[in-house]
Design a protein around this motif. Structure first.
Motif, short mmCIF file in Angstrom:
data_model
loop_
_atom_site.label_atom_id
_atom_site.label_comp_id
_atom_site.label_asym_id
_atom_site.label_seq_id
_atom_site.Cartn_x
_atom_site.Cartn_y
_atom_site.Cartn_z
N LEU A 192 -42.47 25.58 53.48
CA LEU A 192 -43.67 25.55 52.65
C LEU A 192 -44.12 24.12 52.36
CD1 LEU A 192 -45.49 27.66 51.50
CD2 LEU A 192 -44.16 27.67 49.39
N GLY A 193 -43.16 23.22 52.15
CA GLY A 193 -43.53 21.83 51.92
C GLY A 193 -44.24 21.22 53.10
N GLN A 194 -43.77 21.51 54.30
CA GLN A 194 -44.41 21.00 55.51
C GLN A 194 -45.81 21.59 55.69
OE1 GLN A 194 -41.30 22.22 58.22
NE2 GLN A 194 -40.46 20.15 58.38
N VAL A 195 -45.95 22.88 55.38
CA VAL A 195 -47.27 23.53 55.49
C VAL A 195 -48.28 22.82 54.58
CG1 VAL A 195 -48.56 25.64 54.97
CG2 VAL A 195 -46.39 25.79 56.18
N LEU A 196 -47.89 22.52 53.35
CA LEU A 196 -48.80 21.85 52.41
C LEU A 196 -49.15 20.44 52.91
CD1 LEU A 196 -47.27 22.97 48.99
CD2 LEU A 196 -49.25 23.92 50.20
N GLN A 197 -48.18 19.74 53.49
CA GLN A 197 -48.45 18.43 54.08
C GLN A 197 -49.48 18.54 55.19
OE1 GLN A 197 -44.15 17.19 54.86
NE2 GLN A 197 -45.13 15.20 54.57
N ARG A 302 -55.34 19.94 70.46
CA ARG A 302 -56.21 18.77 70.36
C ARG A 302 -56.35 18.22 68.94
NH1 ARG A 302 -61.34 20.06 74.42
NH2 ARG A 302 -60.09 20.32 76.34
N VAL A 303 -56.23 19.07 67.94
CA VAL A 303 -56.49 18.64 66.57
C VAL A 303 -55.21 18.65 65.73
CG1 VAL A 303 -57.82 19.05 64.47
CG2 VAL A 303 -58.84 19.51 66.71
N ILE A 304 -54.55 19.79 65.69
CA ILE A 304 -53.42 19.93 64.76
C ILE A 304 -52.23 19.12 65.23
CG2 ILE A 304 -51.86 21.61 63.71
CD1 ILE A 304 -54.13 23.65 63.96
N ARG A 305 -51.99 19.06 66.53
CA ARG A 305 -50.88 18.24 67.03
C ARG A 305 -51.03 16.78 66.59
NH1 ARG A 305 -47.56 18.40 71.79
NH2 ARG A 305 -48.70 20.21 72.58
N ARG A 306 -52.26 16.24 66.67
CA ARG A 306 -52.49 14.85 66.26
C ARG A 306 -52.27 14.66 64.76
NH1 ARG A 306 -58.16 13.86 69.59
NH2 ARG A 306 -57.29 14.07 71.70
N ALA A 307 -52.70 15.64 63.98
CA ALA A 307 -52.50 15.54 62.53
C ALA A 307 -51.02 15.53 62.18
CB ALA A 307 -53.20 16.71 61.83
N LEU A 308 -50.23 16.30 62.92
CA LEU A 308 -48.79 16.34 62.68
C LEU A 308 -48.11 15.04 63.09
CD1 LEU A 308 -49.34 19.35 62.17
CD2 LEU A 308 -47.27 19.87 63.44
N GLN A 309 -48.62 14.41 64.14
CA GLN A 309 -48.04 13.13 64.56
C GLN A 309 -48.18 12.08 63.47
OE1 GLN A 309 -50.20 12.36 68.18
NE2 GLN A 309 -48.75 13.50 69.47
N ALA A 310 -49.27 12.15 62.69
CA ALA A 310 -49.49 11.17 61.63
C ALA A 310 -48.47 11.29 60.51
CB ALA A 310 -50.91 11.34 61.06
N ILE A 311 -47.89 12.46 60.32
CA ILE A 311 -46.87 12.65 59.27
C ILE A 311 -45.49 12.86 59.89
CG2 ILE A 311 -48.45 13.49 57.51
CD1 ILE A 311 -47.79 16.32 58.25
N ARG A 312 -45.37 12.50 61.18
CA ARG A 312 -44.10 12.53 61.90
C ARG A 312 -43.46 13.94 61.93
NH1 ARG A 312 -42.65 7.41 63.03
NH2 ARG A 312 -43.62 5.74 61.82
N LEU A 313 -44.31 14.93 62.17
CA LEU A 313 -43.83 16.30 62.35
C LEU A 313 -44.12 16.74 63.78
CD1 LEU A 313 -44.84 18.40 59.18
CD2 LEU A 313 -42.54 17.90 60.00
#
Length: 426
Positions: A192-197, A302-313
């Motif tokens: 849940l914490g990761q989802v909110l991030q 294209r979108v979500i993968r990049r957003a996750l890279q920014a928070i190292r997920l």
């Protein structure tokens, strides 16, 4: 003369206001020879069809029957001829598009080159067993992939039995998966914490997609097929699924159900809806403004993968949100049956074995509770020992000389009672 067992599509043509399909049929003669005849089947009047796609559907349905009858009637048909002439065309007509594609790829990539000229009716369990061992050795496949290959091969023979092309027990049922095959990779779930991030990093459209996947547990195809008429404000009714632009019913009967919408998800969906000029009441929920269903897989890559890279997920795919919901529910104490209902699984063991993940922090908290309990028991044991020592140190006073004897603290026998320092019978 070798019999031609290739699958026929038939030749479609229009003549005098009607549609026909021409096909070949081999006719056996009394002397054992065969004649190849060309026949035509009347499909219907031209005005009875809306467009050419309706005619194609009628043609495909008829030719499937022609090919099935031709193949099942030949007792010496090879496994390859049956699969490519009857089974794979049947999956296109009768199974979900994703299932048909998966079976076709498994046949082409793993099975076809290993069956040779084996005849359908002569195929034995040992043939399937040797095949799986060879496939596992050549490709270094996991046990899960080998199980999928076995399942496809088994379904082929189940279909052959139903069509009269094969008799007896299914030869694939008793096949063992090679013991030394590679173990499948670990699947993942977002807590849940990761989802909110993740939600904090996404634009509104992508945020709504992820929230619906993570807080309602929708599958990738169900996200694409969701329409505003399916959303009531407190629940989502799952009616359809889209895979590569093909619209299907949801995966199983249990999948065709509703799921609750918690206020946190409702708030995001309502904000997303109001961001549109007309606050739509109908049409697909997720689109880029053209009203067409969004390609969920492309958005993820294209979108979500990049957003996750920014928070190292790492990006584990859309199903990690669905597993995450199961795991988060389990972590807060939801019973297996409740988690199964929310994820709309047909069988509870699927939920338990494939979806519920135990997060690392939960494991740590659990072992810390074990340690705390050990300390409690140790402390209780020490307190008991100290109390016993105190009782051992207490000495009873002696009666004075010539005086009355010291009264024993022992209770009198049953039926007697103590009165003024003496015991009398009741």
């Amino acid at each position: 003369m070798k019999t031609d067992l290739r699958y026929q599509n038939g030749f479609l043509y229009e003549h005098h206001g009607a549609w026909y399909v021409r096909y070949r049929q081999r006719i056996s003669k009394e002397d054992g020879s065969c004649n190849l005849n060309h026949l035509s089947k009347h499909l219907g009047r031209s005005k009875d069809f809306r467009d050419i796609s309706d005619v194609e559907l009628r043609r495909a349905s008829f030719m499937q029957t022609v090919n099935r009858d031709r193949l099942s009637a030949n007792s010496r048909i090879t496994l390859t001829a049956f699969v490519e002439g009857a089974y794979l065309p049947w999956t296109k007509e009768e199974r979900r598009a994703s299932t048909s594609k998966g079976h076709h790829e498994i046949w082409i990539n793993h099975i076809r080159d290993h069956v040779g000229e084996l005849h359908l009716r002569e195929f034995r369990t040992v043939d399937a067993s040797r095949m799986l061992r060879t496939i596992a050795k050549e490709n270094d496949l996991t046990k899960t992939t080998l199980q999928h290959i076995k399942s496809v091969l088994s379904t082929i023979f189940t279909y052959a039995k139903n069509e009269g092309a094969f008799d007896g027990a299914n030869p694939v049922d008793g096949v063992l998966i090679p013991r030394h095959a590679k173990e499948p990779g670990e699947t993942h779930a977002y807590d849940l914490g990761q989802v909110l991030q993740i939600l904090d990093r996404l634009p509104l459209l992508e945020k709504s997609l992820v929230a619906t996947a993570a807080l309602a547990g929708l599958r990738q195809g169900e996200l694409g097929g969701l329409e505003w008429t399916d959303y009531t404000g407190t629940e989502l009714v799952i009616k359809r699924s889209i895979w590569m632009s093909v619209v299907n019913l949801p995966k199983t009967r249990a999948s065709r159900d509703s799921v609750p919408v918690i206020p946190a998800l409702a708030e995001i969906l309502d904000e997303y809806r109001s961001s549109s000029m007309d606050s739509p009441k109908a049409g697909v929920v997720f689109h880029f403004g053209d009203g067409l269903p969004i390609c969920v897989d492309r958005v993820g890559r294209r979108v979500i993968r990049r957003a996750l890279q920014a928070i190292r997920l790492p990006w584990y795919g859309w199903h990690a949100f669905r597993r995450g919901l199961a795991s988060n529910l389990y972590e807060i104490g939801a019973q297996d049956k409740v988690v199964q209902r929310i994820l709309r699984h047909s069988k509870p063991h699927v939920t338990r074995e494939r979806y519920i993940k135990v997060f690392d922090r939960t494991v740590l908290e659990a072992v810390e509770k074990v340690q705390a309990r050990i300390e409690e028991l140790r402390q209780a044991k020490e307190n008991r020992q100290q109390l016993e020592l105190k009782f051992d140190d207490v000495k009873l006073p002696r009666a004075p000389s010539g005086g009355s004897p010291h009264l024993s603290p022992v209770r009198p026998p049953l039926g007697h009672q103590r009165i003024a320092g003496s015991v009398v019978s009741c």
